[in-house]
Structure formats: C-alpha cells, structure tokens
Design a protein around this motif. Structure first.
Motif, PDB file in Angstrom:
ATOM      1  N   GLY A   1       0.824  -1.362   0.346  1.00 15.78           N
ATOM      2  CA  GLY A   1       0.067  -0.097  -0.154  1.00 15.78           C
ATOM      3  C   GLY A   1       0.569   1.220   0.203  1.00 15.78           C
ATOM      4  O   GLY A   1       0.333   2.290   0.420  1.00 15.78           O
ATOM      5  N   PHE A   2       1.899   0.817  -0.385  1.00 14.99           N
ATOM      6  CA  PHE A   2       2.963   2.231   0.026  1.00 14.99           C
ATOM      7  C   PHE A   2       2.791   3.327  -0.952  1.00 14.99           C
ATOM      8  O   PHE A   2       2.341   2.777  -2.613  1.00 14.99           O
ATOM      9  CB  PHE A   2       4.355   1.545  -0.177  1.00 14.99           C
ATOM     10  CG  PHE A   2       5.172   3.621  -0.474  1.00 14.99           C
ATOM     11  CD1 PHE A   2       6.100   4.021   0.512  1.00 14.99           C
ATOM     12  CD2 PHE A   2       5.830   3.216  -2.021  1.00 14.99           C
ATOM     13  CE1 PHE A   2       6.880   4.427   0.637  1.00 14.99           C
ATOM     14  CE2 PHE A   2       6.635   4.623  -1.915  1.00 14.99           C
ATOM     15  CZ  PHE A   2       7.260   4.758  -0.337  1.00 14.99           C
ATOM     16  N   ALA A   3       2.917   4.671  -1.094  1.00 11.92           N
ATOM     17  CA  ALA A   3       2.763   5.522  -2.203  1.00 11.92           C
ATOM     18  C   ALA A   3       3.237   6.256  -1.320  1.00 11.92           C
ATOM     19  O   ALA A   3       4.045   7.549  -0.968  1.00 11.92           O
ATOM     20  CB  ALA A   3       1.288   6.414  -2.018  1.00 11.92           C
ATOM     21  N   ALA A   4       4.536   6.511  -2.865  1.00 14.24           N
ATOM     22  CA  ALA A   4       5.114   7.720  -2.960  1.00 14.24           C
ATOM     23  C   ALA A   4       4.715   8.936  -2.266  1.00 14.24           C
ATOM     24  O   ALA A   4       5.464   9.712  -1.613  1.00 14.24           O
ATOM     25  CB  ALA A   4       6.163   7.507  -3.616  1.00 14.24           C
ATOM     26  N   GLN A   5       3.875   9.803  -2.704  1.00 15.00           N
ATOM     27  CA  GLN A   5       2.862  11.173  -2.550  1.00 15.00           C
ATOM     28  C   GLN A   5       3.491  11.150  -1.147  1.00 15.00           C
ATOM     29  O   GLN A   5       3.224  12.908  -0.214  1.00 15.00           O
ATOM     30  CB  GLN A   5       2.052  10.895  -2.706  1.00 15.00           C
ATOM     31  CG  GLN A   5       2.529  11.464  -4.765  1.00 15.00           C
ATOM     32  CD  GLN A   5       2.483  10.253  -5.112  1.00 15.00           C
ATOM     33  OE1 GLN A   5       2.356   8.923  -4.690  1.00 15.00           O
ATOM     34  NE2 GLN A   5       2.442   9.589  -6.674  1.00 15.00           N
ATOM     35  N   SER A   6       2.358  10.359  -0.395  1.00 17.99           N
ATOM     36  CA  SER A   6       2.014  10.012   1.048  1.00 17.99           C
ATOM     37  C   SER A   6       3.676  10.394   1.903  1.00 17.99           C
ATOM     38  O   SER A   6       3.998  10.865   3.195  1.00 17.99           O
ATOM     39  CB  SER A   6       1.307   9.095   1.670  1.00 17.99           C
ATOM     40  OG  SER A   6       0.145   9.336   1.399  1.00 17.99           O
ATOM     41  N   ALA A   7       4.708   9.202   1.474  1.00 14.54           N
ATOM     42  CA  ALA A   7       5.640   9.295   2.235  1.00 14.54           C
ATOM     43  C   ALA A   7       6.496  10.359   1.944  1.00 14.54           C
ATOM     44  O   ALA A   7       7.283  10.734   2.601  1.00 14.54           O
ATOM     45  CB  ALA A   7       6.489   8.028   1.867  1.00 14.54           C
ATOM     46  N   TYR A   8       6.611  11.376   0.629  1.00 18.45           N
ATOM     47  CA  TYR A   8       7.527  12.045   0.303  1.00 18.45           C
ATOM     48  C   TYR A   8       6.445  12.760  -0.345  1.00 18.45           C
ATOM     49  O   TYR A   8       6.647  13.003  -1.346  1.00 18.45           O
ATOM     50  CB  TYR A   8       8.410  11.576  -0.659  1.00 18.45           C
ATOM     51  CG  TYR A   8       9.683  10.348   0.093  1.00 18.45           C
ATOM     52  CD1 TYR A   8      10.620  10.603   0.805  1.00 18.45           C
ATOM     53  CD2 TYR A   8       8.717   9.323  -0.853  1.00 18.45           C
ATOM     54  CE1 TYR A   8      10.988   9.281   1.260  1.00 18.45           C
ATOM     55  CE2 TYR A   8       9.575   8.057  -0.728  1.00 18.45           C
ATOM     56  CZ  TYR A   8      10.797   7.553   0.866  1.00 18.45           C
ATOM     57  OH  TYR A   8      11.600   6.743   1.436  1.00 18.45           O
ATOM     58  N   PRO A   9       6.142  14.097   0.711  1.00 15.36           N
ATOM     59  CA  PRO A   9       5.170  15.342  -0.036  1.00 15.36           C
ATOM     60  C   PRO A   9       5.941  15.521  -1.181  1.00 15.36           C
ATOM     61  O   PRO A   9       6.789  16.656  -0.609  1.00 15.36           O
ATOM     62  CB  PRO A   9       4.831  15.737   1.433  1.00 15.36           C
ATOM     63  CG  PRO A   9       4.599  14.647   2.127  1.00 15.36           C
ATOM     64  CD  PRO A   9       5.750  14.433   1.873  1.00 15.36           C
ATOM     65  N   GLY A  10       5.989  16.364  -2.467  1.00 13.80           N
ATOM     66  CA  GLY A  10       6.031  17.064  -3.083  1.00 13.80           C
ATOM     67  C   GLY A  10       6.778  16.961  -4.069  1.00 13.80           C
ATOM     68  O   GLY A  10       7.307  17.351  -5.053  1.00 13.80           O
TER      69      GLY A  10
END
Length: 86
Positions: free
Chosen positions: A17-26
């Motif tokens: 369920g990893f989402a890059a936008q959630s983990a690394y905003p911007g």
C-alpha cells in the motif's frame, strides 16, 4: 500507469500500500515499478502482456517478491507479509 492510479492520482503498491506522495510530500514522480505476474522467463516464446498480467509494486516489495522461491504471487506475498493481525 494511469490505469493503476487511484482516483486521487496516487499510485499504490499492491502488496504493502506504499504511496510515494504520502511518504515524500512534494515528490514529483511515482516510485512504484511494474511486476510481471507470470515471469517472462517462464514463457516458451514471445508472449503478449496485458494489464492483468502486471502488478504495481514499490521497489522494496518488487525486490523482495523476486527473492521468494518458488516465486509467490502478489496475493500470497501480501497475505504473508502484510496481513493485519486480527
């Protein structure tokens, strides 16, 4: 890639369920990779690939699933490593 995106534009790993936008905003790009559900090395000859043959996995899950022997399905991998304890 757009076929796998969530309505809010995020691309989620089908295992964890990893989402890059959630983990690394911007962050301006997705980090997920495409995984062939049926390994291309198992095909006796050139075989067309459809969207159903592919899964979206984060780099960690993609690397880890290829370390399983025999190769687990995405569903088996998800159940083994990411099933919520009841």
């Amino acid at each position: 890639r757009s076929a796998a995106k969530q309505p809010d534009g995020r691309l989620l790993c089908e295992a964890c369920g990893f989402a890059a936008q959630s983990a690394y905003p911007g962050l301006s790009s997705d980090l997920c990779e495409v995984h062939h559900r049926r390994p291309l090395s198992d095909a006796a000859s050139a075989t067309p690939t459809t969207l159903e043959d592919l899964a979206v996995l984060c780099p960690n899950c993609h690397r880890a699933i290829h370390r399983t022997n025999p190769l687990m399905s995405v569903e088996q991998f998800k159940l083994r490593f990411f099933a919520k304890a009841g």
